[in-house]
Design a protein around this motif. Structure first.
Motif, short mmCIF file in Angstrom:
data_model
loop_
_atom_site.label_atom_id
_atom_site.label_comp_id
_atom_site.label_asym_id
_atom_site.label_seq_id
_atom_site.Cartn_x
_atom_site.Cartn_y
_atom_site.Cartn_z
N THR A 1 0.72 -1.16 -0.05
CA THR A 1 -0.13 -0.16 0.06
C THR A 1 1.05 1.32 0.02
O THR A 1 1.92 0.99 0.04
N SER A 2 0.43 2.43 0.11
CA SER A 2 1.23 3.61 0.22
C SER A 2 2.04 3.73 1.41
O SER A 2 2.79 4.73 1.58
N ASP A 3 1.54 2.88 2.35
CA ASP A 3 2.23 3.13 3.78
C ASP A 3 3.02 2.04 4.01
O ASP A 3 3.97 2.12 5.13
N ALA A 4 2.92 0.59 3.58
CA ALA A 4 3.49 -0.38 3.90
C ALA A 4 3.85 -1.46 2.86
O ALA A 4 2.79 -1.48 1.75
N ALA A 5 4.50 -2.41 2.86
CA ALA A 5 4.73 -3.47 2.00
C ALA A 5 5.37 -4.81 2.48
O ALA A 5 5.95 -4.57 3.77
N VAL A 6 4.90 -5.87 2.13
CA VAL A 6 5.81 -7.04 2.55
C VAL A 6 6.30 -8.01 1.55
O VAL A 6 5.56 -7.86 0.49
N ASP A 7 7.27 -8.30 1.54
CA ASP A 7 8.18 -9.36 0.54
C ASP A 7 7.75 -10.75 1.13
O ASP A 7 8.30 -10.95 2.37
N LEU A 8 7.18 -11.44 0.27
CA LEU A 8 6.81 -12.91 0.55
C LEU A 8 7.29 -14.10 -0.15
O LEU A 8 7.55 -13.67 -1.62
N GLU A 9 7.64 -15.02 0.30
CA GLU A 9 8.24 -16.19 -0.50
C GLU A 9 7.64 -17.34 -0.29
O GLU A 9 7.34 -17.62 1.03
N ALA A 10 7.43 -18.29 -1.13
CA ALA A 10 6.74 -19.41 -1.06
C ALA A 10 7.99 -20.60 -1.30
O ALA A 10 8.62 -20.91 -2.30
N GLY A 11 8.41 -21.27 -0.01
CA GLY A 11 9.60 -22.36 -0.17
C GLY A 11 8.62 -23.23 -0.34
O GLY A 11 7.51 -23.57 -0.48
N GLU A 12 9.55 -24.59 -0.68
CA GLU A 12 8.95 -25.74 -1.13
C GLU A 12 8.02 -26.31 0.19
O GLU A 12 6.99 -27.09 -0.15
N LYS A 13 8.71 -25.97 1.20
CA LYS A 13 7.83 -26.71 2.45
C LYS A 13 7.00 -25.81 3.19
O LYS A 13 6.24 -26.26 3.83
N ALA A 14 7.48 -24.48 3.26
CA ALA A 14 6.59 -23.50 3.82
C ALA A 14 6.88 -22.08 3.35
O ALA A 14 7.75 -21.80 2.55
N PRO A 15 5.83 -21.22 3.43
CA PRO A 15 5.87 -19.81 3.14
C PRO A 15 6.86 -18.80 4.01
O PRO A 15 6.79 -19.37 5.24
N GLN A 16 7.06 -17.70 3.63
CA GLN A 16 7.80 -17.05 4.59
C GLN A 16 7.54 -15.63 4.33
O GLN A 16 7.76 -15.17 3.24
N LEU B 1 -1.57 -4.17 5.78
CA LEU B 1 -2.11 -5.51 5.01
C LEU B 1 -2.61 -6.33 5.96
O LEU B 1 -2.08 -6.26 7.13
N GLU B 2 -3.32 -7.30 5.24
CA GLU B 2 -4.02 -8.29 6.12
C GLU B 2 -3.58 -9.58 5.77
O GLU B 2 -3.33 -9.98 4.72
N HIS B 3 -3.37 -10.48 6.72
CA HIS B 3 -2.95 -12.00 6.64
C HIS B 3 -3.75 -12.75 7.40
O HIS B 3 -4.39 -12.67 8.51
N GLY C 1 0.97 -3.38 9.87
CA GLY C 1 1.45 -1.84 9.06
C GLY C 1 2.53 -1.40 9.60
O GLY C 1 3.28 -1.78 10.62
N SER C 2 2.99 -0.39 8.73
CA SER C 2 4.17 0.37 9.10
C SER C 2 4.05 1.71 9.18
O SER C 2 3.14 2.25 8.39
N PHE C 3 4.73 2.49 10.20
CA PHE C 3 4.34 3.82 10.42
C PHE C 3 5.45 4.74 10.71
O PHE C 3 6.49 4.21 11.02
N SER C 4 5.28 5.91 10.81
CA SER C 4 6.18 6.97 11.56
C SER C 4 5.40 7.97 12.46
O SER C 4 4.18 7.93 12.38
N VAL C 5 6.05 8.86 13.23
CA VAL C 5 5.62 9.91 13.92
C VAL C 5 4.97 9.14 15.23
O VAL C 5 3.81 9.62 15.58
#
Ligand SMILES: [Zn+2]
Length: 728
Positions: free
Chosen positions: A30-45, A120-122, A268-272
């Motif tokens: 989003t404009s405020d936060a991001a997540v890098d996601l990876e799908a391993g063969e046995k588990a995601p991260q 972001l929601e999970h 989420g990720s924030f400042s202030v």
């Protein structure tokens, strides 16, 4: 609302699955936060949370997928395999899918961005694709283990629920240094448990105690038994959010073709600092969790008169008088509180108090241009035997109870025995009952109170897991037996889903209906309730101080419009005290729980003016503006205040409250969120100081001086940007 496109490039990456070393990866932003996601063969991260800051929020562990499942008490190990063809990386949603062959289960690890800004929601969904029943130990919703240099100073922020009465601290800002260990709990019950602190609104924030106050926050969108943990050890900062695994072992049924979902969390990720997080999260709650119908009404939040000002002495004649006076004062809803019904579980008008029923009351309010709502505790069974009453001696009803009652059992005035909404027949009854109340009594608002969602259940024949007698404790609390057992979390899991289903259906049938969330005051203040109701009773103590404290705490994470203060009768020897009392409930949703017919002519005039000002100038700011906590938490002795500032309209207001201390006639509030280069016009609504113009620079450094002659008095200071004529 932030519109920056800092992550536009990341979002573009997020459109395509990227194959790096044969790994499936995706970024969701989003404009405020991001997540890098990876799908391993046995588990995601979850690899990391962005924006990259110091420290970079790098997560070091893959998701812990369930390692085994049970059938007939036998443990079956699980082997998970990534299903590339079923996985997807799309704008707004990343889903990595894993399957187990024996038994055939499918696990979907999902991340969503439901708005262009905010968190972001999970969640994780485990589906049973087999034809057999299994038992699963629920996994956490979110399990983080972040690398943080040992020397980095971190602050941990969380807030208590307002409960029956706000706690002494309420808002916690704690240094999370080496060895820090914390657990916060949230249930629908929030009664004091020996050895446990007050329950929290299921939310936490971690930030650096520097000027930019950067950090991350996370919360749980679920009303059942949940818990959050935070641990700091060496270079690791770990946190878990999810269903409470205690008392364990917690297991949940995976019916054939059935599924289990972890409670949705947001990250989420924030400042202030905490206000920076709040000014991002509050609009997100409104946009993503809130009801579009409710927010599209410009009169939300409403001003309300509540019948509990006369307590149990309510009747048709008294209500008519209250409605007429409330309408003349400018209130927009009449709220008929407890005392109107025949008995607990018997939600029909008391024929002695309301011989013509409730429809004439609703019509009277409507003819006065007001809305009409009632109090009800619709998940309770009692002993009334009139048609329509939910009598727990009825064998059908007895099967829905969380526990048998003694032969000499009697309900209290407002509390009976809770039915377990997780039982389909009990849910169907409740669904029919709330719909009947809204339809037959012409309701615009339904307030629920009491313990709708079972805390524990002794039954072995309900959809939830059976209780383990060795892990069961019973406590007697305020007339109710509170059962806690190894199945309590699973009981709440089923009952909360049923409760949400009931309210989703009720909203579908009555889109204009307002739903008040109350559970003996502010015990059910969480983000799952925020997604299924329109406003919260934030505490069960109705004094100006308790209301301002509960508001101070909850407004860090929830939209002020959703936060209701009940203002009860309070000593107001002087008119300044009367306004102080009213304004203590005017920072969010105002409900006056008083018989206004008892007010003097002077008080009537003051209230009429204050309510008109609320509608014209305060309400638009309460709905739209950014909020800043510009004082310490209210203590009733010293000064406290709150700042609303709407940058889009260049308008704002300061709520200033002087406490009881005789020695403090003046106070300086250092403001936030303004533009240092801009000059602001200040208008003192109570004329306690002449109007003036001050630079943003000065307001945010030396501050705004407010002088009030009387203790326990207040002022509203309206701010507007001084704009050069050419821009007007
Ligand atoms: Zn049950």
């Amino acid at each position: 609302m932030q519109t920056s496109s800092r992550f536009a490039s990341l979002l573009a990456i997020g459109l395509f699955p990227v194959l790096v070393h044969a790994q499936l990866r995706g970024t969701l932003a989003t404009s405020d936060a991001a997540v890098d996601l990876e799908a391993g063969e046995k588990a995601p991260q979850l690899l990391r949370l962005l924006p990259a800051s110091e420290p970079p929020w790098v997560n070091t562990i893959p998701e812990k997928l369930p390692t085994a499942i049970e059938r007939n008490g036998k443990r079956i190990p699980l082997q998970w395999r990534l299903m590339r063809r079923l996985s997807s990386v799309r704008p707004g949603r990343v889903a990595f899918v894993y399957e187990s062959r024996q038994p055939h289960l499918r696990l979907t690890w999902e991340w969503r961005a439901r708005a262009t800004f905010g968190p972001l929601e999970h969640r994780v969904i485990v589906e049973n694709l087999s034809g057999s029943e299994y038992w699963l130990a629920p996994m956490d919703s979110l399990d983080l283990q972040l690398l943080v240099p040992a020397e980095t100073r971190l602050v941990h922020f969380y807030v208590d629920k307002g409960g029956g009465e706000p706690t002494a601290v309420g808002t916690h800002e704690v240094s999370a240094s080496e060895g820090y260990r914390w657990t916060g709990w949230s249930t629908t019950f929030s009664h004091p448990v020996p050895g446990r602190p007050r329950e929290i609104i299921p939310y936490e924030a971690i930030f650096l105690p520097r000027k930019d106050g950067r950090g991350w926050y996370a919360g749980i969108e679920f009303s059942g038994r949940t818990r959050l943990t935070l641990r700091r050890a060496g270079e690791r900062l770990s946190s878990t959010l999810g269903l409470d695994p205690e008392p364990g072992p917690v297991v949940t049924r995976l019916a054939p073709r059935g599924k289990f979902e972890t409670p949705m969390v947001f990250l989420g990720s924030f400042s202030v600092g905490p206000d920076g997080a709040g000014n991002q999260l509050r609009p997100w709650v409104r946009a993503v969790l809130g009801s579009a119908h409710t927010w599209s009404n410009p009169d939300y939040p409403l001003t309300v008169n509540n019948s509990w000002g006369v307590g149990m002495d309510i009747s048709e004649a008294v209500a008519r008088k209250m409605i007429a006076d409330a309408a003349a004062l400018g209130f927009e809803m009449y709220h008929l509180d407890a005392g109107w019904f025949r008995g607990v579980g018997d939600w029909y008008p008391d024929p002695h108090k309301f011989p013509h029923g409730l429809v004439p009351m609703a019509e009277d309010a409507h003819e006065h241009g007001m809305k009409f709502g009632i109090w009800v505790d619709w998940a309770q069974a009692g002993l009334d035997s009139e048609p329509g009453g939910l009598n727990l001696r009825d064998p059908k009803v007895r099967d829905w109870l969380v526990a048998d009652v003694a032969p000499n059992w009697k309900p209290q005035d407002f509390k009976g025995q809770t039915i377990d909404l997780g039982v389909p027949a009990a849910k169907a009854y409740a669904q029919g009952e709330v719909n009947r109340l809204v339809r037959d009594y012409h309701l615009d608002m339904l307030e629920h109170d009491g313990y709708l969602v079972a805390q524990g259940c002794m039954r072995g024949d309900h959809p939830h897991a059976a209780p383990d007698p060795r892990r069961t404790s019973v406590e007697h609390y305020e007339g109710e037996d509170i059962v806690t057992s190894s199945n309590s979390t699973d009981v709440s899991y089923h009952a909360v889903h049923a409760y949400y289903g009931i309210y989703e259906e009720l909203r579908r049938l009555h889109p204009q209906l307002l739903l008040e969330i109350c559970n003996d005051g502010g015990r059910m203040v969480d983000f799952g309730s925020a997604a299924h109701g329109d406003y919260f009773s934030i505490t069960d103590t109705y004094t100006p101080l308790a209301n301002r404290r509960a508001f101070y705490d909850a407004s860090f994470v929830l939209p002020p419009a959703m936060l209701e203060a009940y203002e009860a009768k309070w000593p107001t020897p002087r008119s300044a005290n009367f306004l102080y009392m009213l304004r203590s409930g005017m920072m969010g949703w105002l409900t006056v729980m008083q018989n206004t017919n008892e007010w003097t002519a002077e008080q009537h005039a003051a209230a009429r003016k204050a309510i008109a000002l609320y509608k014209a100038r305060l309400r638009p700011l309460i709905r739209e503006a950014e909020l800043f906590h510009i004082s310490r938490r209210p203590d009733g002795v010293h000064w406290d205040g709150m700042e609303y500032w709407d940058p889009a309209r260049g308008q704002g207001v300061i709520f200033a409250f002087r406490g009881s201390a005789l020695s403090e006639p003046q106070h300086r509030f250092v403001l936030s969120g303004l533009d240092a280069q801009t000059t602001y016009h200040l208008h003192f609504a109570g004329r306690t100081s002449p109007d003036t113009a001050i630079s943003g620079q000065q307001l945010m450094t030396s501050g705004l001086q407010v002088v009030l002659r009387e203790p326990l008095s207040s002022e509203l200071i309206f701010l507007s940007e001084h704009r050069p004529k050419s821009l007007n």
